[in-house]
Write a protein that holds these residues in place. Structure first.
Motif, mmCIF file in Angstrom:
data_model
loop_
_atom_site.group_PDB
_atom_site.id
_atom_site.type_symbol
_atom_site.label_atom_id
_atom_site.label_comp_id
_atom_site.label_asym_id
_atom_site.label_seq_id
_atom_site.Cartn_x
_atom_site.Cartn_y
_atom_site.Cartn_z
ATOM 1 N N ASP A 62 -1.440 -3.087 -12.210
ATOM 2 C CA ASP A 62 -0.590 -3.648 -12.979
ATOM 3 C C ASP A 62 0.253 -2.750 -13.884
ATOM 4 N N ASP B 295 -2.865 2.296 -9.913
ATOM 5 C CA ASP B 295 -1.900 1.871 -8.889
ATOM 6 C C ASP B 295 -1.958 0.407 -9.067
ATOM 7 N N GLU C 244 -10.318 -4.192 -8.561
ATOM 8 C CA GLU C 244 -9.551 -4.922 -7.594
ATOM 9 C C GLU C 244 -9.591 -6.322 -8.430
ATOM 10 N N ALA C 245 -8.451 -6.981 -9.130
ATOM 11 C CA ALA C 245 -8.522 -8.235 -9.950
ATOM 12 C C ALA C 245 -8.732 -9.466 -8.680
ATOM 13 N N GLN D 194 -10.652 -8.057 -13.488
ATOM 14 C CA GLN D 194 -9.416 -7.485 -14.290
ATOM 15 C C GLN D 194 -9.904 -6.142 -14.620
ATOM 16 N N ALA D 195 -9.238 -4.936 -14.361
ATOM 17 C CA ALA D 195 -9.530 -3.780 -14.699
ATOM 18 C C ALA D 195 -9.992 -3.376 -16.079
ATOM 19 N N SER E 140 -5.020 2.852 0.573
ATOM 20 C CA SER E 140 -5.408 4.194 -0.388
ATOM 21 C C SER E 140 -6.542 4.737 -0.536
ATOM 22 N N ALA F 270 0.807 -1.363 0.013
ATOM 23 C CA ALA F 270 -0.040 -0.004 -0.030
ATOM 24 C C ALA F 270 0.771 1.371 -0.087
ATOM 25 N N VAL F 271 0.314 2.317 -0.444
ATOM 26 C CA VAL F 271 1.288 3.549 -0.288
ATOM 27 C C VAL F 271 1.570 3.644 1.239
ATOM 28 N N GLY G 157 -6.826 -0.493 -8.729
ATOM 29 C CA GLY G 157 -5.774 -1.432 -7.696
ATOM 30 C C GLY G 157 -6.218 -0.913 -6.331
HETATM 31 N N1 SAH Z 1 -3.704 1.207 -4.177
HETATM 32 C C1 SAH Z 1 -3.382 0.263 -3.048
HETATM 33 C C2 SAH Z 1 -2.210 -0.677 -3.516
HETATM 34 C C3 SAH Z 1 -2.711 -1.464 -4.733
HETATM 35 S S1 SAH Z 1 -1.322 -2.625 -5.114
HETATM 36 C C4 SAH Z 1 -2.909 1.323 -1.913
HETATM 37 O O1 SAH Z 1 -2.111 1.794 -1.872
HETATM 38 O O2 SAH Z 1 -3.450 0.836 -0.729
HETATM 39 C C5 SAH Z 1 -1.802 -3.054 -6.664
HETATM 40 C C6 SAH Z 1 -3.163 -3.895 -6.726
HETATM 41 O O3 SAH Z 1 -3.530 -4.152 -8.190
HETATM 42 C C7 SAH Z 1 -3.220 -5.340 -6.049
HETATM 43 O O4 SAH Z 1 -4.182 -5.700 -5.240
HETATM 44 C C8 SAH Z 1 -3.441 -6.191 -7.375
HETATM 45 O O5 SAH Z 1 -4.072 -7.290 -7.039
HETATM 46 C C9 SAH Z 1 -4.119 -5.346 -7.996
HETATM 47 N N2 SAH Z 1 -4.281 -5.459 -9.710
HETATM 48 C C10 SAH Z 1 -3.138 -6.010 -10.366
HETATM 49 N N3 SAH Z 1 -3.531 -6.343 -11.730
HETATM 50 C C11 SAH Z 1 -4.729 -5.871 -11.775
HETATM 51 C C12 SAH Z 1 -5.731 -5.938 -12.818
HETATM 52 N N4 SAH Z 1 -5.339 -6.343 -13.846
HETATM 53 N N5 SAH Z 1 -7.116 -5.279 -12.505
HETATM 54 C C13 SAH Z 1 -7.295 -4.771 -11.339
HETATM 55 N N6 SAH Z 1 -6.486 -5.040 -10.265
HETATM 56 C C14 SAH Z 1 -5.230 -5.317 -10.466
#
Ligand code: SAH
Ligand code: DHB
Ligand code: MG
Length: 227
Positions: free
Chosen positions: A142, A140, A90-91, A118-119, A72, A41-42, A66
């Motif tokens: 992939d 934030d 979130e994936a 998947q986003a 965040s 996380a940030v 993400g």
């Molecule tokens: N924003 C968060 C941290 C995110 S970490 C914070 O700061 O608290 C990155 C996240 O993106 C992970 O949970 C991962 O599972 C998700 N992720 C990775 N690829 C993804 C995709 N294609 N679609 C949606 N989420 C994805």
């Protein structure tokens, strides 16, 4: 003291001064760790910056790509007015479950909608339900898909919106033009696209702290997406 030790110490110093104990955020990190989520996380000071940017922006509609455990997300959603809404993508279903509980504990469940998948599959659904335009988009997830997320964000923001992207430096890996890592290439392409994009004015900032050496980009949308 190594650079990293010093950066972490200073980050804790700043965290104590500017953030301090925050039961909902502290519990979110604890629950995320207990559930085995990666500690990515940030940092608290970065989370607070996201909150400040969203407040400066007067954001009512926020999109986050993400979620992880919603750390965040909580910072961003706290900036929203009573009728403000945040959608976060979130994936991983298990991460989204942890985030859901963390967000509920932070009393933000009525403002936050987590979409699992998947986003790149979820974003077209948001477009179909006319969830935008968004006042702030936080990317934030992939890194290989960052160029696609930027393009989507540009289509679903408005003049005056803010686009923020985490992890645009990655210990300097961003300099490696020949890298075969799709994440590095995605980050480089993202930065190049953002810098050359006529519809925004943008910058990127290097950061050090408890999360190591990285950086984030901030872009102000200066023209409507249709122009
Ligand atoms: N924003 C968060 C941290 C995110 S970490 C914070 O700061 O608290 C990155 C996240 O993106 C992970 O949970 C991962 O599972 C998700 N992720 C990775 N690829 C993804 C995709 N294609 N679609 C949606 N989420 C994805
Ligand atoms: C890492 C850090 C991040 O901020 C992120 O979004 C993904 C991964 C990491 O340190 O691995
Ligand atoms: Mg990140």
């Amino acid at each position: 003291m190594s650079g990293q030790e010093l950066w972490s110490k200073v980050d804790r110093y700043l965290d104590d001064l500017f953030v301090g104990d925050d039961p909902a955020l502290d519990a979110a990190l604890e629950a995320s760790s207990a559930a085995g989520l990666p500690p990515i996380a940030v940092a608290p000071t970065q989370g607070k910056l996201l909150c400040l940017l969203a407040r400066l922006q007067g954001a009512k509609r926020i999109l986050e790509i993400g979620t992880l455990g919603g750390y965040s997300t909580i910072w961003l959603a706290r900036a929203l007015p009573a009728d403000g809404r945040l959608i976060t993508l979130e994936a991983v279903a298990k991460y989204a479950e942890v985030a859901k509980a963390n967000i509920a504990r932070a009393k933000l469940a009525d403002k936050v909608n987590i979409k699992v998948g998947q986003a790149l599959a979820t974003l077209p659904l948001l477009a179909a339900e006319k969830a935008g335009p968004f006042d702030l988009v936080f990317i934030d997830a992939d890194r290989p898909n960052n160029p696609a997320y930027l393009e989507w964000a540009l289509q679903h923001t408005r003049k005056g919106s803010l686009i923020v992207c985490d992890n645009v430096v990655r210990q300097g890996q961003v300099l490696d033009a020949r890298s075969e890592d799709a994440g590095v290439q995605g980050m480089r392409r993202f930065n190049e696209l953002l810098a050359a994009e006529p519809r925004v004015t943008a910058t990127a900032i290097q950061t050090v702290g408890m999360k190591g050496y990285d950086g984030f980009a901030v872009a102000l949308v200066t023209a409507d997406p249709s122009t």
